[in-house]
Design an enzyme around this catalytic site. Structure first.
Site, mmCIF file in Angstrom:
data_model
loop_
_atom_site.group_PDB
_atom_site.id
_atom_site.type_symbol
_atom_site.label_atom_id
_atom_site.label_comp_id
_atom_site.label_asym_id
_atom_site.label_seq_id
_atom_site.Cartn_x
_atom_site.Cartn_y
_atom_site.Cartn_z
ATOM 1 C CG HIS A 34 -0.248 0.280 2.425
ATOM 2 N ND1 HIS A 34 0.390 -0.553 3.085
ATOM 3 C CD2 HIS A 34 -0.042 1.475 3.201
ATOM 4 C CE1 HIS A 34 0.936 -0.063 4.215
ATOM 5 N NE2 HIS A 34 0.861 1.096 4.333
HETATM 6 C C1 UD1 Z 1 -1.361 6.136 5.510
HETATM 7 C C2 UD1 Z 1 0.204 6.129 5.989
HETATM 8 C C3 UD1 Z 1 1.069 5.246 5.766
HETATM 9 C C4 UD1 Z 1 0.422 3.967 6.575
HETATM 10 C C5 UD1 Z 1 -0.684 3.651 6.165
HETATM 11 C C6 UD1 Z 1 -1.539 2.498 7.028
HETATM 12 C C7 UD1 Z 1 0.746 8.725 5.562
HETATM 13 C C8 UD1 Z 1 1.534 9.553 5.035
HETATM 14 N N1 UD1 Z 1 0.687 7.409 5.232
HETATM 15 O O1 UD1 Z 1 -1.514 5.719 4.194
HETATM 16 O O2 UD1 Z 1 2.232 5.691 6.480
HETATM 17 O O3 UD1 Z 1 1.490 2.950 6.445
HETATM 18 O O4 UD1 Z 1 -1.766 4.819 6.509
HETATM 19 O O5 UD1 Z 1 -2.436 1.869 6.348
HETATM 20 O O6 UD1 Z 1 0.195 9.133 6.693
HETATM 21 N N2 UD1 Z 1 -8.876 5.256 2.055
HETATM 22 C C9 UD1 Z 1 -9.884 4.656 1.997
HETATM 23 N N3 UD1 Z 1 -10.364 4.359 3.351
HETATM 24 C C10 UD1 Z 1 -9.942 4.630 4.544
HETATM 25 C C11 UD1 Z 1 -8.515 5.188 4.396
HETATM 26 C C12 UD1 Z 1 -7.961 5.754 3.290
HETATM 27 O O7 UD1 Z 1 -10.721 4.327 1.153
HETATM 28 O O8 UD1 Z 1 -10.258 4.344 5.411
HETATM 29 C C13 UD1 Z 1 -8.240 5.492 0.538
HETATM 30 C C14 UD1 Z 1 -8.277 6.823 0.218
HETATM 31 O O9 UD1 Z 1 -8.708 6.581 -1.457
HETATM 32 C C15 UD1 Z 1 -7.037 7.499 0.286
HETATM 33 C C16 UD1 Z 1 -6.084 6.563 0.278
HETATM 34 O O10 UD1 Z 1 -6.691 5.219 0.793
HETATM 35 O O11 UD1 Z 1 -7.085 8.897 -0.627
HETATM 36 C C17 UD1 Z 1 -4.977 6.849 0.908
HETATM 37 O O12 UD1 Z 1 -5.169 7.178 2.366
HETATM 38 P P1 UD1 Z 1 -4.310 7.888 3.243
HETATM 39 O O13 UD1 Z 1 -4.530 7.816 4.842
HETATM 40 O O14 UD1 Z 1 -3.943 9.202 2.745
HETATM 41 O O15 UD1 Z 1 -2.823 7.279 3.223
HETATM 42 P P2 UD1 Z 1 -2.535 5.475 3.271
HETATM 43 O O16 UD1 Z 1 -2.020 5.061 1.939
HETATM 44 O O17 UD1 Z 1 -3.679 5.029 3.978
HETATM 45 N N1 UDP Z 2 -3.753 -5.525 9.127
HETATM 46 C C1 UDP Z 2 -4.766 -6.074 9.289
HETATM 47 N N2 UDP Z 2 -5.696 -6.245 8.443
HETATM 48 C C2 UDP Z 2 -5.268 -6.211 6.883
HETATM 49 C C3 UDP Z 2 -3.767 -5.963 6.725
HETATM 50 C C4 UDP Z 2 -3.175 -5.538 7.838
HETATM 51 O O1 UDP Z 2 -5.404 -6.032 10.443
HETATM 52 O O2 UDP Z 2 -6.027 -6.738 6.031
HETATM 53 C C5 UDP Z 2 -2.640 -5.084 10.243
HETATM 54 C C6 UDP Z 2 -1.584 -5.944 10.495
HETATM 55 O O3 UDP Z 2 -1.636 -6.994 11.096
HETATM 56 C C7 UDP Z 2 -0.669 -4.742 11.071
HETATM 57 C C8 UDP Z 2 -0.891 -3.307 10.592
HETATM 58 O O4 UDP Z 2 -2.351 -3.830 10.197
HETATM 59 O O5 UDP Z 2 -0.568 -4.692 12.577
HETATM 60 C C9 UDP Z 2 -0.170 -2.886 9.446
HETATM 61 O O6 UDP Z 2 -0.658 -1.758 8.822
HETATM 62 P P1 UDP Z 2 -0.435 -1.202 7.402
HETATM 63 O O7 UDP Z 2 0.187 -2.373 6.667
HETATM 64 O O8 UDP Z 2 -1.775 -0.533 7.040
HETATM 65 O O9 UDP Z 2 0.675 0.046 7.938
HETATM 66 P P2 UDP Z 2 2.266 0.118 8.222
HETATM 67 O O10 UDP Z 2 2.480 -0.704 9.207
HETATM 68 O O11 UDP Z 2 2.782 -0.168 6.903
HETATM 69 O O12 UDP Z 2 2.280 1.533 8.480
#
Ligand code: UD1
Ligand code: UDP
Length: 356
Positions: free
Chosen positions: A200
């Site tokens: 992601h």
């Molecule tokens: C964010 C964090 C990343 C983390 C990740 C965990 C930043 C800069 N990035 O990335 O470090 O690893 O969260 O998962 O803070 N969206 C949905 N539903 C949601 C959330 C997001 O549909 O509940 C979609 C939207 O299209 C949105 C995109 O995901 O534009 C990105 O969401 P955003 O929170 O900006 O960044 P992540 O990629 O989730």
């Molecule tokens: N995770 C979850 N369901 C999923 C994928 C990930 O519960 O389908 C959990 C996973 O066990 C871990 C956390 O989400 O604890 C990691 O989050 P993510 O990969 O979104 O973010 P990052 O750690 O890269 O910031």
């Protein structure tokens, strides 16, 4: 002593859960402020329900946007709440926009900041997470590092040693607290062999060539090993796959999973492919070999102990690294602590008596 927990995304909810449990056990005064950075049910609310966490007292419902939109709205909303609530300290966890917003809003109005999972560095400033880590660490009053390497990173950057506390990572607590419950979960996948995937990160999803390469690499892996690939897909990645018209045929794409189901899938996987920080750690803790679909990692401990390998995003390299890791010796040690990081962090906050 009043503590504010500021969180906003999936990994923060999971990694803050042991700290919230510790606050409850010690009957301390606290509240949760959710920025609303994640808001889809399966990226947010499901974790509060499953981990039996108290509901946030505040939800800013900031939602998605550019980095500036997300961070700016959060800073304004967090400041308002902190000025009303006047906590003695706020705790933030990790490296998201929520974390840097929480830290900046708080420090500027004189409220102490504790950064959980401080000191991680990928040394790649093109990653938004790296900027968030550096800024947050440098404005925090208490830095809770998961490992010795993280502590050394902070000292090298001139951060005073007496602000740094080596506690381990709360993800170990979360895994230990939930693994038994996860074992009892029935999933349709765990009867047979499978590989587990999550991707992601911005650098992999917003670059169509990279994303296409990763998908091609996973298809090569599937063809070579003839093992299904289960891929709970982050909404960001699904959106990009659709936008770029990338063909994912042959891969088993499913909705993002709740924590217990995902933990169960991780614990029974033959190999894990990921660009996630938390998933690299969990694979290491669960003794499942990991192939990281990135060119660097801020979790070098996983590589040092032999649990993880960097594959980058070229299809042939992904297959090559999978062939190496499938034969990995799974007797490595867990470098992330003993599973008591949450309680250690709360004890430190109490001992220091931040209100004095
Ligand atoms: C964010 C964090 C990343 C983390 C990740 C965990 C930043 C800069 N990035 O990335 O470090 O690893 O969260 O998962 O803070 N969206 C949905 N539903 C949601 C959330 C997001 O549909 O509940 C979609 C939207 O299209 C949105 C995109 O995901 O534009 C990105 O969401 P955003 O929170 O900006 O960044 P992540 O990629 O989730
Ligand atoms: N995770 C979850 N369901 C999923 C994928 C990930 O519960 O389908 C959990 C996973 O066990 C871990 C956390 O989400 O604890 C990691 O989050 P993510 O990969 O979104 O973010 P990052 O750690 O890269 O910031």
């Amino acid at each position: 002593m009043k503590v504010a927990i500021v969180l906003g995304t999936r990994p923060e909810i999971i990694k803050m859960s042991p700290i919230i449990r510790a606050l409850e056990e010690k009957e301390m005064e606290f509240f949760i402020l959710h920025t609303g950075q994640h808001y889809s049910y399966n990226m947010d609310q499901v974790f509060f329900e499953q981990l039996k966490l108290p509901q946030p007292k505040y939800n800013l419902r900031v939602g998605s946007g550019t980095h500036a939109e997300e961070t700016g709205k959060m800073i304004m909303g967090i400041e308002k709440v902190l000025m009303e609530e006047k906590p003695n300290i706020i705790l933030v966890e990790g490296d998201t926009n929520t974390v840097v917003a929480g830290a900046l809003a708080s420090v500027k109005i004189g409220i102490h900041v504790g950064h959980v999972e401080a000191g991680l560095r990928s040394f790649d400033r093109s990653m938004p997470e790296e900027i968030n880590r550096i800024v947050t660490d440098h404005v925090s009053d208490l830095l809770f590092t998961p490992t010795e390497i993280a502590k050394r990173n902070l000292i090298r950057e001139g951060i005073a040693e007496d602000k740094i506390f080596l506690t381990g990572n709360t993800i170990v607590d979360a895994v230990y607290q939930n693994l038994q419950l996860a074992e009892a979960i029935n999933t349709q996948f765990t009867e047979n062999d499978y590989f587990l995937v999550t991707v992601h990160r911005q650098e992999n999803t917003d670059n169509p060539v990279r994303l296409k390469n990763i998908i091609e690499g996973l298809k090569l892996v599937k063809e070579y090993f003839n093992i299904p690939i289960i891929y709970p897909i982050h909404p960001r990645t699904l959106k990009r796959i659709k936008e770029h018209g990338i063909n994912t045929e042959g891969l088993n794409l499913i909705e993002p999973l709740d924590y217990l189901s995902f933990l169960k899938l991780e614990s029974k996987a033959k190999l894990i492919f990921t660009d996630s920080g938390g998933v690299q750690e969990e694979a290491c803790i669960l003794k499942i070999p990991c192939v990281t679909l990135r060119y660097n990692t801020e979790r070098p401990e996983t590589i040092e102990v032999g649990a993880n390998i960097l594959a980058g995003t070229e299809p042939k390299e992904i297959l090559k690294k999978a062939k190496i890791m499938i034969n990995a010796n799974r007797d490595w040690r867990n470098p992330f602590g003993d599973g008591n990081a949450g309680i250690k962090i709360i004890n430190i906050i109490n001992r220091i008596n931040i209100t004095a």
